[in-house]
Scaffold this motif. Structure first.
Motif, short mmCIF file in Angstrom:
data_model
loop_
_atom_site.label_atom_id
_atom_site.label_comp_id
_atom_site.label_asym_id
_atom_site.label_seq_id
_atom_site.Cartn_x
_atom_site.Cartn_y
_atom_site.Cartn_z
N VAL A 48 -59.68 -166.14 -29.06
CA VAL A 48 -58.33 -165.64 -29.27
C VAL A 48 -58.37 -164.60 -30.39
N ASN A 49 -57.84 -163.41 -30.10
CA ASN A 49 -57.74 -162.34 -31.10
C ASN A 49 -56.28 -161.97 -31.27
N LEU A 50 -55.84 -161.92 -32.51
CA LEU A 50 -54.49 -161.49 -32.84
C LEU A 50 -54.62 -160.26 -33.72
N LYS A 51 -54.01 -159.18 -33.32
CA LYS A 51 -54.09 -157.94 -34.07
C LYS A 51 -52.69 -157.48 -34.40
N LYS A 52 -52.47 -157.10 -35.66
CA LYS A 52 -51.18 -156.54 -36.06
C LYS A 52 -51.38 -155.07 -36.38
N MET A 53 -50.54 -154.27 -35.73
CA MET A 53 -50.58 -152.83 -35.95
C MET A 53 -49.36 -152.43 -36.77
N GLY A 54 -49.60 -151.70 -37.84
CA GLY A 54 -48.50 -151.25 -38.70
C GLY A 54 -48.07 -149.84 -38.33
N GLY A 55 -47.48 -149.17 -39.30
CA GLY A 55 -47.03 -147.80 -39.09
C GLY A 55 -48.19 -146.87 -38.75
N GLU A 56 -47.91 -145.80 -38.04
CA GLU A 56 -48.89 -144.80 -37.62
C GLU A 56 -50.01 -145.42 -36.79
N ASN A 57 -49.71 -146.54 -36.13
CA ASN A 57 -50.63 -147.21 -35.21
C ASN A 57 -51.97 -147.58 -35.86
N ARG A 58 -51.92 -148.00 -37.12
CA ARG A 58 -53.16 -148.43 -37.77
C ARG A 58 -53.16 -149.95 -37.92
N GLU A 59 -54.33 -150.51 -37.83
CA GLU A 59 -54.49 -151.96 -37.85
C GLU A 59 -54.20 -152.51 -39.25
N THR A 60 -53.29 -153.49 -39.33
CA THR A 60 -52.97 -154.14 -40.58
C THR A 60 -53.91 -155.31 -40.82
N PHE A 61 -54.10 -156.14 -39.78
CA PHE A 61 -55.06 -157.22 -39.87
C PHE A 61 -55.51 -157.65 -38.49
N LEU A 62 -56.64 -158.38 -38.45
CA LEU A 62 -57.19 -158.95 -37.23
C LEU A 62 -57.47 -160.42 -37.51
N LEU A 63 -56.95 -161.29 -36.67
CA LEU A 63 -57.15 -162.73 -36.82
C LEU A 63 -57.91 -163.23 -35.60
N LYS A 64 -58.99 -164.01 -35.82
CA LYS A 64 -59.79 -164.56 -34.73
C LYS A 64 -59.80 -166.08 -34.83
N SER A 65 -59.69 -166.75 -33.68
CA SER A 65 -59.73 -168.20 -33.62
C SER A 65 -60.18 -168.61 -32.22
N SER A 66 -60.41 -169.91 -32.02
CA SER A 66 -60.79 -170.37 -30.69
C SER A 66 -59.62 -171.01 -29.96
N ASP A 67 -58.57 -171.31 -30.66
CA ASP A 67 -57.34 -171.76 -30.01
C ASP A 67 -56.17 -171.43 -30.93
N LEU A 68 -55.02 -171.23 -30.31
CA LEU A 68 -53.87 -170.81 -31.09
C LEU A 68 -52.61 -171.19 -30.32
N VAL A 69 -51.61 -171.70 -31.02
CA VAL A 69 -50.33 -172.02 -30.40
C VAL A 69 -49.32 -170.98 -30.86
N PHE A 70 -48.65 -170.35 -29.89
CA PHE A 70 -47.70 -169.28 -30.18
C PHE A 70 -46.34 -169.68 -29.62
N ASP A 71 -45.34 -169.70 -30.51
CA ASP A 71 -43.96 -169.96 -30.09
C ASP A 71 -43.18 -168.67 -30.30
N PRO A 72 -42.98 -167.89 -29.22
CA PRO A 72 -42.31 -166.59 -29.39
C PRO A 72 -40.82 -166.70 -29.74
N LEU A 73 -40.19 -167.83 -29.42
CA LEU A 73 -38.78 -167.98 -29.77
C LEU A 73 -38.60 -168.19 -31.27
N LYS A 74 -39.45 -169.03 -31.86
CA LYS A 74 -39.39 -169.27 -33.30
C LYS A 74 -40.26 -168.29 -34.07
N LYS A 75 -41.06 -167.49 -33.37
CA LYS A 75 -42.02 -166.56 -33.96
C LYS A 75 -42.96 -167.28 -34.92
N GLU A 76 -43.60 -168.33 -34.39
CA GLU A 76 -44.55 -169.13 -35.18
C GLU A 76 -45.91 -169.16 -34.50
N LEU A 77 -46.95 -169.16 -35.33
CA LEU A 77 -48.33 -169.28 -34.88
C LEU A 77 -48.97 -170.44 -35.60
#
Length: 188
Positions: A116-145
């Protein structure tokens, strides 16, 4: 009645009884009846895109995937090669990619598995951070990981490793649960 007619009548009765017995046996034979616990796929999607929106029409998340199977009896959806895009509270774009995912029921909670790769892109389409894991729970309604596995977070300031984390995207906070190791890059 002649002998041929009597023989025909007896054979007809025998054949009728045989077919009645076979038909009754066929209906109750366990090998041909699916038990209720059997997973039945009620729909299958291939190379699809799903846009989930809020009541005002703004994007909650966008899901693209190779395949999706939905099981009628359990309500589970299994998703292969999912790519999820969501908007962070500061307007940054968050992209999640995994080998597979499961949505357990009609709630929006999605469990991503494999690499699992999570990438956040900030302004000007540049990468803010990259998070790697083997499993991840994502709740898009609560916006929780969250995750209970090893996690690696790479930023422009350094790299952070640990076991398990939880994060609320609206708060822009990340809490690592244990075995935290940090390596900072010197300022240039």
């Amino acid at each position: 009645m002649n002998k041929g007619g009597l023989t025909f009548l007896i054979m007809a009765i025998f054949i009728a009884l045989s077919f009645t017995w076979l038909n009754t046996g066929w209906k109750t034979y366990k090998a041909f009846v699916l038990p209720q616990s059997t997973k039945k796929i009620d729909y299958y999607l291939s190379d699809f895109t799903l846009l989930n929106t809020q009541a005002d029409g703004s994007m909650r998340y966008l899901l693209k995937a190779q395949n999706l199977t939905h099981q009628q009896s359990t309500g589970h959806s299994e998703i292969f090669n999912p790519q999820i895009t969501a908007i962070d509270s500061d307007g940054g774009v968050i992209s999640l990619h995994a080998e597979s995912a499961i949505q357990m029921d009609k709630s929006a909670v999605i469990k991503l598995t494999g690499k699992v790769n999570l990438k956040k892109m900030g302004g000007e389409n540049r990468e803010t951070f990259l998070l790697k894991s083997s499993d991840l729970v994502f709740d898009p309604l609560k916006k929780e990981l969250s995750s209970t596995s090893k996690v690696i977070l790479k930023t422009g300031f350094g790299e952070l490793e640990g076991i398990g984390f939880n994060s609320k995207l609206n708060e822009q906070a990340l809490r690592i649960h244990s075995n935290v190791h940090i390596e900072f890059k010197p300022a240039q």
